[in-house]
Design an enzyme around this catalytic site. Structure first.
Site, PDB file in Angstrom:
ATOM      1  N   SER A  61      -4.633   8.301   6.421  1.00  0.00           N
ATOM      2  CA  SER A  61      -3.460   7.782   6.300  1.00  0.00           C
ATOM      3  C   SER A  61      -2.288   8.808   6.176  1.00  0.00           C
ATOM      4  O   SER A  61      -2.701   9.924   5.421  1.00  0.00           O
ATOM      5  CB  SER A  61      -3.311   6.897   5.190  1.00  0.00           C
ATOM      6  OG  SER A  61      -1.904   6.291   4.915  1.00  0.00           O
ATOM      7  N   ARG A 113      -8.361  -0.906  -0.798  1.00  0.00           N
ATOM      8  CA  ARG A 113      -7.826   0.080  -0.152  1.00  0.00           C
ATOM      9  C   ARG A 113      -8.089   1.411  -0.596  1.00  0.00           C
ATOM     10  O   ARG A 113      -8.093   1.740  -1.777  1.00  0.00           O
ATOM     11  CB  ARG A 113      -6.578  -0.159   0.236  1.00  0.00           C
ATOM     12  CG  ARG A 113      -6.201  -1.465   1.240  1.00  0.00           C
ATOM     13  CD  ARG A 113      -4.773  -1.773   1.586  1.00  0.00           C
ATOM     14  NE  ARG A 113      -4.253  -0.812   2.504  1.00  0.00           N
ATOM     15  CZ  ARG A 113      -2.846  -1.013   3.024  1.00  0.00           C
ATOM     16  NH1 ARG A 113      -2.292  -1.983   2.468  1.00  0.00           N
ATOM     17  NH2 ARG A 113      -2.479   0.110   3.881  1.00  0.00           N
ATOM     18  N   ASP A 131       1.880  -0.141  13.550  1.00  0.00           N
ATOM     19  CA  ASP A 131       2.316  -1.175  13.134  1.00  0.00           C
ATOM     20  C   ASP A 131       2.862  -2.367  14.056  1.00  0.00           C
ATOM     21  O   ASP A 131       3.211  -3.341  13.877  1.00  0.00           O
ATOM     22  CB  ASP A 131       3.475  -1.070  12.005  1.00  0.00           C
ATOM     23  CG  ASP A 131       2.796  -0.679  10.540  1.00  0.00           C
ATOM     24  OD1 ASP A 131       1.688  -0.829  10.302  1.00  0.00           O
ATOM     25  OD2 ASP A 131       3.633  -0.180   9.892  1.00  0.00           O
ATOM     26  N   GLY A 175       0.662  -1.230   0.079  1.00  0.00           N
ATOM     27  CA  GLY A 175       0.089  -0.104   0.059  1.00  0.00           C
ATOM     28  C   GLY A 175       0.692   1.309  -0.183  1.00  0.00           C
ATOM     29  O   GLY A 175       0.686   2.236  -0.908  1.00  0.00           O
ATOM     30  N   LYS A 234       5.624 -10.010   3.400  1.00  0.00           N
ATOM     31  CA  LYS A 234       5.273  -8.645   2.967  1.00  0.00           C
ATOM     32  C   LYS A 234       6.152  -7.670   3.640  1.00  0.00           C
ATOM     33  O   LYS A 234       6.767  -7.000   3.157  1.00  0.00           O
ATOM     34  CB  LYS A 234       3.789  -8.293   3.340  1.00  0.00           C
ATOM     35  CG  LYS A 234       3.429  -7.035   3.052  1.00  0.00           C
ATOM     36  CD  LYS A 234       2.136  -6.710   3.236  1.00  0.00           C
ATOM     37  CE  LYS A 234       1.714  -5.412   2.258  1.00  0.00           C
ATOM     38  NZ  LYS A 234       2.480  -4.154   2.783  1.00  0.00           N
ATOM     39  N   GLN A 283       0.437   8.506   4.374  1.00  0.00           N
ATOM     40  CA  GLN A 283       0.940   8.207   3.103  1.00  0.00           C
ATOM     41  C   GLN A 283       0.480   9.131   2.071  1.00  0.00           C
ATOM     42  O   GLN A 283       1.393   9.109   1.120  1.00  0.00           O
ATOM     43  CB  GLN A 283       0.746   6.632   2.918  1.00  0.00           C
ATOM     44  CG  GLN A 283       1.276   5.745   3.806  1.00  0.00           C
ATOM     45  CD  GLN A 283       0.668   4.341   3.730  1.00  0.00           C
ATOM     46  OE1 GLN A 283      -0.032   3.983   2.881  1.00  0.00           O
ATOM     47  NE2 GLN A 283       1.274   3.249   4.616  1.00  0.00           N
ATOM     48  N   SER A 324      -0.821   9.193  12.422  1.00  0.00           N
ATOM     49  CA  SER A 324       0.792   8.602  12.337  1.00  0.00           C
ATOM     50  C   SER A 324       1.774   9.902  11.767  1.00  0.00           C
ATOM     51  O   SER A 324       2.169   9.867  10.719  1.00  0.00           O
ATOM     52  CB  SER A 324       0.745   7.585  11.227  1.00  0.00           C
ATOM     53  OG  SER A 324      -0.102   6.443  11.363  1.00  0.00           O
ATOM     54  N   ARG A 354      -7.918  -4.885  10.901  1.00  0.00           N
ATOM     55  CA  ARG A 354      -7.164  -5.231  12.092  1.00  0.00           C
ATOM     56  C   ARG A 354      -7.626  -5.034  13.628  1.00  0.00           C
ATOM     57  O   ARG A 354      -7.107  -5.433  14.512  1.00  0.00           O
ATOM     58  CB  ARG A 354      -5.651  -4.711  12.048  1.00  0.00           C
ATOM     59  CG  ARG A 354      -4.706  -5.292  11.022  1.00  0.00           C
ATOM     60  CD  ARG A 354      -3.329  -4.564  11.056  1.00  0.00           C
ATOM     61  NE  ARG A 354      -2.542  -4.960   9.870  1.00  0.00           N
ATOM     62  CZ  ARG A 354      -1.506  -4.351   9.570  1.00  0.00           C
ATOM     63  NH1 ARG A 354      -0.995  -3.508  10.222  1.00  0.00           N
ATOM     64  NH2 ARG A 354      -0.785  -4.826   8.601  1.00  0.00           N
TER      65      ARG A 354
END
Length: 441
Positions: free
Chosen positions: A172, A129, A317, A100, A417, A174, A200, A348
């Site tokens: 996110s 996603r 994580d 991702g 992964k 990201q 994050s 999760r």
């Protein structure tokens, strides 16, 4: 056979471990590896990324960079990259697999091309996603974007000049990191405005740290809601060293904490921007005996643990690994502010609840929290679903080491992964596994 010497696809049977004892060197950071590799490709000339991760995510980044025109050579444990600078090849189809963060970083840079297609052979994972927040930001900058309701497959075409742009940081970090790699190569640079509750912070600081390592100037407000990147810059080729990986090491530490024995884990620097470094403090708060000497952590395992209540957003994580420790602790543990865990390879929060309930634990959830009541008598003797998620596989493995009877985890090959040598490293410490044929892809 892959780097771990195991079959292409396998389940794992985890046997109870009387103790864990020995020394390991932490694997290289997955998150820094992918960032350094991309920055090296965005530089003109040759860069050496020393000690790269061997994870599937790192492999996905290397493969995509090669498809985009970078020179890629693995020399021992290093990657030598001959960059394409600000001119990745146009008209290319990239397949980042199930990575991702890799996909998002590359989607940002795709605005430098006159056309890049993104596909995945994991339609039920990465294909589900959300990418819409990033795609909307790129569109506002002038890129031409096509997608399936904000999900893969995706098509992105530039050019864009830069300027002021907002991007949501609620789902996110990201998306913002992707734009940060793009910004210095645009004529007008980027003035990023991160909206919503920023998730994050640590990965954003890792991206800023990566830009600085490759000679890119950027500045940010203290809360990271404003990031300024001047345009017309160039990434500077050079040599960078990948630090040890805290997210994967959190699983080794949690395993060591919950079994008797003594484990030494090296290559984990104390001054590090990985948010999962906080896992050490969390385990200590739970009662673990962990001592640091430079970049070496020594764990004396088997001490009684107690539940904690923690905001888990800064170390998402590591939450799965820490949940394993919580499941074997006295009292109740709650991880708050962890909604983004629902947007990973699996959900999760809900999927963890279901697997832990299958193991006989009492577990609760809200939209953005997970609560686990620990037990001192985990029966085992069941088959658990790995959900195609490397962090879930780590969690279930840790529990299997402390169960009264073996636990079988389906689809355990997905550990590759992020941590291909996870099972091999635990075997070095005394764990015992069997690797039967996979019962699901």
């Amino acid at each position: 056979m892959s780097v771990d010497g195991l079959p292409e696809k396998f389940d794992v049977i985890v046997h109870p471990a009387p103790e864990l004892r020995g020394e390991l060197r932490a694997q290289p950071s997955k998150n820094y590896t992918t960032r350094y590799l991309l920055a090296a490709a965005l530089a003109e000339g040759e860069s050496r990324v020393v000690g790269v991760a061997t994870s599937e995510d790192a492999g996905a980044m290397l493969r995509c960079l090669g498809d985009w025109g970078a020179g890629v050579e693995l020399v021992g444990g290093d990657a030598v990259i001959r960059g394409f600078g600000s001119s990745p090849r146009s008209g290319v189809t990239l397949n980042p697999g199930n990575a991702g963060a890799v996909a998002r970083f590359l989607m940002g840079v795709a605005a430098l091309t006159t056309g890049t297609e993104f596909v995945t052979d994991y339609p039920d994972s990465l294909g589900r996603r959300p990418q819409g927040d990033l795609l909307e930001a790129l569109s506002r900058l002038g890129a031409r974007v096509q997608s399936r309701d904000g999900m893969f497959p995706v098509s992105i075409s530039g050019p864009v000049r830069g300027g002021v742009v907002e991007v949501s940081a609620e789902r996110s970090s990201q998306y913002a990191s992707a734009l940060m790699f793009l910004g210095p190569l645009l004529p007008d640079g980027l003035e990023l405005r991160l909206t919503g509750e920023i998730k994050s912070h640590a990965p954003l600081r890792q991206t800023l740290d990566t830009l600085a390592a490759f000679g890119v100037r950027a500045s940010a407000s203290e809360d990271l809601s404003r990031i300024s990147i001047p345009g017309g810059q160039a990434f500077r080729a050079g040599r960078v060293l990948v630090p040890g990986d805290y997210p994967g090491s959190a699983a080794i530490l949690a395993a060591a904490v919950t079994r008797p024995g003594e484990v030494r884990l090296s290559n984990l620097r104390e001054q590090d921007l990985q948010g999962e470094r906080e896992a050490v403090a969390v385990l200590r708060e739970m009662g673990a005996d962990i001592v640091r000497d430079g970049d070496v952590l020594t764990v004396w395992g088997g001490r009684p643990l107690q539940g904690v209540v923690r905001d888990g957003d800064g170390f998402t994580d590591a939450v799965q690994a820490l949940t394993a420790a919580a499941a074997l602790a006295g009292g109740t543990t709650t991880w708050e502010n962890v909604y983004t865990l629902r947007l990973k390879e699996c959900d999760r929060i809900s999927d963890t609840r279901r697997e832990l309930e299958r193991l006989g634990l009492t577990v609760g959830e809200t939209q953005d929290s997970l609560t686990v009541t620990g037990t001192s008598a985990l029966a085992g003797g069941v088959t658990a679903d790995g959900h195609g998620d490397h962090r879930m596989i780590m969690l279930l493995t840790i529990l299997g080491l402390s169960a009264a009877a073996p636990i079988r985890i389906t689809g355990a090959h997905h550990i590759r992964k992020s941590y291909p040598l996870f099972f091999r490293h635990l075997e070095e410490l005394g764990a015992r596994f069997e690797y039967p044929e996979a019962t699901r892809a």
